[in-house]
Scaffold this motif. Structure first.
Motif, short mmCIF file in Angstrom:
data_model
loop_
_atom_site.label_atom_id
_atom_site.label_comp_id
_atom_site.label_asym_id
_atom_site.label_seq_id
_atom_site.Cartn_x
_atom_site.Cartn_y
_atom_site.Cartn_z
N GLN A 108 0.79 4.39 -3.06
CA GLN A 108 0.35 5.75 -2.77
C GLN A 108 1.45 6.76 -3.12
O GLN A 108 2.63 6.50 -2.87
CB GLN A 108 -0.01 5.90 -1.30
CG GLN A 108 -1.26 5.13 -0.89
CD GLN A 108 -1.60 5.36 0.57
OE1 GLN A 108 -0.82 5.94 1.31
NE2 GLN A 108 -2.77 4.92 0.98
N THR A 153 0.82 -1.20 0.00
CA THR A 153 0.00 0.00 0.00
C THR A 153 0.86 1.26 0.00
O THR A 153 0.53 2.25 -0.66
CB THR A 153 -0.92 0.00 1.22
OG1 THR A 153 -1.71 -1.20 1.22
CG2 THR A 153 -1.86 1.20 1.20
N GLN A 161 1.31 14.84 -3.05
CA GLN A 161 -0.11 15.11 -2.90
C GLN A 161 -0.36 16.58 -2.58
O GLN A 161 -1.30 17.19 -3.11
CB GLN A 161 -0.67 14.23 -1.77
CG GLN A 161 -0.59 12.73 -2.06
CD GLN A 161 -1.17 11.90 -0.94
OE1 GLN A 161 -2.04 12.35 -0.20
NE2 GLN A 161 -0.68 10.69 -0.78
#
Length: 242
Positions: A228, A224, A234
């Motif tokens: 990401q 995971t 982000q």
């Protein structure tokens, strides 16, 4: 130099907190004793756990207790456990097309108005006349197309605990399940409100009968983390205007 570095170090620390747990090892599972389900089960009054000591009552098949052969064993109070069946197989397709067109023309001519055009035309520049006073044309067109295609499929069964009873009799349930395979931890969460009458005789309820349902299927671990984008990326995607 220390003041400008402080926010950077703080950001790095916050980013790393979620991943330090599984550096070189499998992710740590959440302790069962920290959930609302454990608190609901621990809050069961002691008198509800008293076992009938009458030998005749224990031997009878027609007692009204929940443990009898024909007793209602469906969840109905805090601490009871039920099974939530999640079978989502949805597909949606939406296609839209719009076309619009408009055309219009307006003209106004004054060939004779008390003889004014004939008197004024000689004084106007060459080619100008009041005979055709106003003429206007307009046209516009627009077209648009759009489409949405979405398909989801999820099949799960998870045990949930009644953590509260609402004033109207609805049961508030919460369920959490964690499965760890190698270095990846899968989490399944479900919560919402159910009516006792919607619970089947098998003590099961389907997800479409849960009000304010919150269903989550995800996880954490090394795989995971790789999938990401980094926290800085982000933030850049949100802040940068182009």
């Amino acid at each position: 130099m220390r003041a400008p570095l402080l926010p950077l170090l703080l950001l790095i620390g916050i980013t790393a907190c979620g991943r330090v747990d599984h550096i070189g090892r499998a992710p740590t599972m959440t302790p069962v004793s920290l959930g609302n389900e454990h608190a609901a089960m621990a809050a069961i009054p002691a008198e509800t756990l008293v076992v009938e000591t009458d030998p005749l009552a224990q031997a009878s098949l027609w007692t009204g207790g929940r443990q009898s052969l024909f007793g209602d064993r469906r969840a109905h109070e805090v601490g009871d456990i039920m099974t939530v069946v999640i079978e989502i197989d949805e597909r949606a397709e939406i296609d839209n097309a719009t076309n619009r067109s408009r055309s219009g023309s307006e003209s106004m001519a004054i060939p004779e108005f008390l003889g004014l055009p004939q008197r004024i035309d000689p004084r106007l520049p060459e080619g100008a006349t009041l005979g055709n006073a106003v003429e206007a044309n307009s046209s516009s067109s627009s077209s648009g197309t759009g489409g949405v295609r979405r398909q989801e499929r999820l099949t799960l069964r998870i045990a949930a605990t009644v953590v509260g009873v609402q004033p109207n009799g609805a049961l508030r349930i919460e369920g959490r399940q964690e499965v760890r395979v190698n270095f990846e931890l899968r989490e399944m969460l479900v919560s919402g409100y159910v009516r006792p009458g919607d619970i089947s005789r098998q003590n099961e309820i389907t997800y479409d009968k849960i009000a304010s349902a919150r269903i989550s299927y995800g996880g954490r671990g090394q795989i995971t983390d790789v999938q990401q984008p980094r926290l800085g990326q982000q933030i850049a995607d949100i802040v940068l205007p182009f």
